[in-house]
Design a protein around this motif. Structure first.
Motif, short mmCIF file in Angstrom:
data_model
loop_
_atom_site.label_atom_id
_atom_site.label_comp_id
_atom_site.label_asym_id
_atom_site.label_seq_id
_atom_site.Cartn_x
_atom_site.Cartn_y
_atom_site.Cartn_z
N UNK A 61 0.84 -1.19 0.00
CA UNK A 61 0.00 0.00 0.00
C UNK A 61 0.88 1.24 0.00
N UNK A 62 0.24 2.39 -0.18
CA UNK A 62 0.97 3.65 -0.21
C UNK A 62 0.41 4.56 0.88
N UNK A 63 1.30 5.12 1.68
CA UNK A 63 0.90 6.06 2.73
C UNK A 63 1.12 7.48 2.24
N UNK A 64 0.08 8.28 2.37
CA UNK A 64 0.13 9.70 2.00
C UNK A 64 0.07 10.50 3.29
N UNK A 65 1.01 11.43 3.47
CA UNK A 65 1.02 12.26 4.67
C UNK A 65 0.51 13.66 4.30
#
Length: 126
Positions: free
Chosen positions: A54-58
């Motif tokens: 998955x990809x984490x966006x901050x």
């Protein structure tokens, strides 16, 4: 100073980088799902992303990190498939976007940040 409500024009986001220092981000209040551990403990979010789960966006309000979301591709089983017209491919599942984690910094709760993050996720899915 933290505003009483957010101005969405001041929110930016980017993909989590392996070199990011997340030590000032705290989301441990009422954290039954372990969102604080996910972003801090043994670099779990960074490894999850590195392994392409998955990809984490901050998300930032001006320069302050206020939240994050982790997104992954998924599917929903089609239990009842409607009759298809000739030439259409029958589906056994529908593609979907999984919101694996969504967290708001403790000090930024009740200011509309969570709603903003949810709406952003819907925009990505669309």
């Amino acid at each position: 100073m933290i505003p009483t409500s957010i101005d969405s024009r001041k929110i930016t986001n980017r993909r989590l980088a392996y070199s990011d220092d997340l030590s000032t981000f705290k989301c441990d209040l009422d954290d039954e799902l372990g969102c604080d551990d996910f972003i801090h403990k043994e670099k779990e979010a960074k490894l999850y992303q590195k392994e392409k789960h998955g990809v984490t966006h901050i998300f930032f309000y001006e320069t302050t990190m206020i939240g994050y979301v982790t997104l992954a591709m998924s599917s929903i089983l089609a239990k009842r498939i409607e009759k298809r017209q000739k030439g259409q491919v029958p589906l056994t599942s529908h593609p979907s976007l999984l919101v694996g984690r969504l967290a708001v910094h403790n000090e930024w709760r009740d200011k509309g940040v969570g709603e903003y993050l949810c709406n952003w996720c819907v925009g990505v899915a669309l």
